[in-house]
Write an enzyme that holds these catalytic residues in place. Sequence first.
Site, PDB file in Angstrom:
ATOM      1  N   SER A 254       0.861  -1.185   0.000  1.00  0.00           N
ATOM      2  CA  SER A 254       0.000   0.000   0.000  1.00  0.00           C
ATOM      3  C   SER A 254       0.895   1.231   0.000  1.00  0.00           C
ATOM      4  O   SER A 254       2.062   1.181   0.404  1.00  0.00           O
ATOM      5  CB  SER A 254      -0.885   0.007   1.250  1.00  0.00           C
ATOM      6  OG  SER A 254      -0.117   0.373   2.369  1.00  0.00           O
ATOM      7  N   LYS A 255       0.324   2.338  -0.450  1.00  0.00           N
ATOM      8  CA  LYS A 255       1.119   3.564  -0.548  1.00  0.00           C
ATOM      9  C   LYS A 255       1.674   3.935   0.829  1.00  0.00           C
ATOM     10  O   LYS A 255       2.824   4.339   0.971  1.00  0.00           O
ATOM     11  CB  LYS A 255       0.232   4.674  -1.120  1.00  0.00           C
ATOM     12  CG  LYS A 255       0.956   5.940  -1.382  1.00  0.00           C
ATOM     13  CD  LYS A 255       0.631   6.522  -2.745  1.00  0.00           C
ATOM     14  CE  LYS A 255       1.279   7.894  -2.920  1.00  0.00           C
ATOM     15  NZ  LYS A 255       2.712   7.922  -2.658  1.00  0.00           N
ATOM     16  N   ARG A 256       0.828   3.727   1.818  1.00  0.00           N
ATOM     17  CA  ARG A 256       1.246   4.056   3.188  1.00  0.00           C
ATOM     18  C   ARG A 256       2.484   3.252   3.591  1.00  0.00           C
ATOM     19  O   ARG A 256       3.441   3.775   4.130  1.00  0.00           O
ATOM     20  CB  ARG A 256       0.075   3.765   4.139  1.00  0.00           C
ATOM     21  CG  ARG A 256       0.204   4.341   5.516  1.00  0.00           C
ATOM     22  CD  ARG A 256      -1.081   4.086   6.301  1.00  0.00           C
ATOM     23  NE  ARG A 256      -1.527   2.701   6.191  1.00  0.00           N
ATOM     24  CZ  ARG A 256      -1.049   1.681   6.893  1.00  0.00           C
ATOM     25  NH1 ARG A 256      -0.101   1.896   7.762  1.00  0.00           N
ATOM     26  NH2 ARG A 256      -1.517   0.463   6.726  1.00  0.00           N
ATOM     27  N   ASP A 259       5.623   4.153   1.337  1.00  0.00           N
ATOM     28  CA  ASP A 259       6.192   5.486   1.530  1.00  0.00           C
ATOM     29  C   ASP A 259       6.926   5.667   2.849  1.00  0.00           C
ATOM     30  O   ASP A 259       7.473   6.729   3.115  1.00  0.00           O
ATOM     31  CB  ASP A 259       5.092   6.552   1.438  1.00  0.00           C
ATOM     32  CG  ASP A 259       4.716   6.801  -0.005  1.00  0.00           C
ATOM     33  OD1 ASP A 259       5.421   6.271  -0.884  1.00  0.00           O
ATOM     34  OD2 ASP A 259       3.730   7.506  -0.249  1.00  0.00           O
TER      35      ASP A 259
END
Length: 512
Positions: A254-256, A259
């Site tokens: 996931s982007k979370r 990142d």
Amino acid sequence: MTSRPRLRFAPSPTGPLHLGGARTALYNWAAARALGGDFLLRIEDTDRARSTDESLRIILEGLRWLGIHWDEGPDVGGDRGPYLQTERLDIYARYAERLIAEGFAYECFATPEEVDEGRQRLQAEGKRPMYDRRHRDLSDDERAALRAERGPGSLRFRMPLDQEWTLPDLCKGDVRVNLAELDDWVMVRPDGMPTYNFACVVDDLEMGITHVVRGEEHLMNGFKQAVMFDALGATAPLYAHIPLILGKGGKKLSKREADVNILDYRAKGYLPDAVFNYITLLGWSYSGDQDVFTRDEMLAKFRIDDIGKSGSKFDEEKLRWMNGDYVRRLDRAAFVDAGRPYVGDALPAAAFDEQPGFVANVFACYQERVELLSELAERVGWVLGEGVELDEAAQKNLAKHEDAKAWLAGYADVLEASGLPASYPADRAAADAAFALPSAADRPGPDAPPCDGPAQLEASARAFCDERGIKFGHFVHPVRAALTGTNKGPGLFDCVFLLGKERAVARLRAQA
Ligand code: GLU
């Protein structure tokens, strides 16, 4: 010709070091070390709008935290520098001129609208949408006229048309593509800035790079780069395009998760060696039954070809477990050093400097009990100060037995009469001898310590309970509540010993 292995990590300083970047850096570093070659750090900062000094600083800090060291790089120098691409613009300009002169590159004056219009037309014709090569075959005069009219254009690579190209990939095997599927990509923008693919080829060539491990999102770039190497009369490095890291469910991270700055793991209380070990496993395995290994063990076995062919899953729970394992393996002094930044006000700096034996023994109580170093802050709060506030669970434990207050009063008398030092002994050797090392078996026998240590304290507490007909299992809860203000914590008699007679007796009497 066999040349010295040289590998590099080439981050763009447009954000922090992420999990994926950290893994790429780590594999290149490990391969360089395992092959007995060099590891370089090159900063790809030609995207001026998105590159920042702060990102660069954080990336370097993240790499250093993980214990990845480079032999050449912007901060350490080296023979093949500079290592920041924006300091190499004259080198790219030289290569651009050469490629134009030899017919491998041409100037294109198409406006973005024209490029887009060409792309749509190709798509409408059922072809692959790309730059339609409209300025590929202009005459010198036509080009001069367009330059006079529109100003400098962008430089594009003249891709060979209709040629099959095989890219040998250490991870994927041979990958074949018809080069007509790739467009005449932009090498230099009208403002003179080189693009990633162009600068990357020039640098990999000039810096003598022999192997490149990077994410599979760069596979198509591998073709562009290999063809340009060919145009320059050279051979591309050996590429290994490795699978993406997946999330727990087997889907894209996931982007979370993707990142997350690698330094956030430091903030959360992870040890760099554990993170290093865990990241290594995201695509490579040490052996079927051993997940935890040292760097040297890893380097002795690491081979690029062994990097997995399918995406591996990132699972923070597993990382956390592994961190706990690393915490338990530290020797005590290293655990204290590692934990020190995390305890905050719960154990002030003065305690570390003035009572190192006390601090070491406080830490000893927790080494088996924490997974993350950040857990220490909330756990050790009770060890200093005179009184302690009882949390809700502790209050319940105290209220559970109607006789509990009488037990505390009686036990306070027992302690008062015991050989427990008034406060934690300043004599470190005496305290260490008396103190419980992780397992009960390590505790010194009754004759060993010069003062009542945890083992003696436990014996006298049991005798007290027997005498009064109190169930020992019931007794410990209110005592723990009164002494530590919580219902968790290390062994109860470790707590008593750390507090010393005066404070332990006072805390018991305060609740009696
Ligand atoms: N700057 C590129 C990136 O961060 C490097 C890719 C490569 O290793 O060639 O993705």
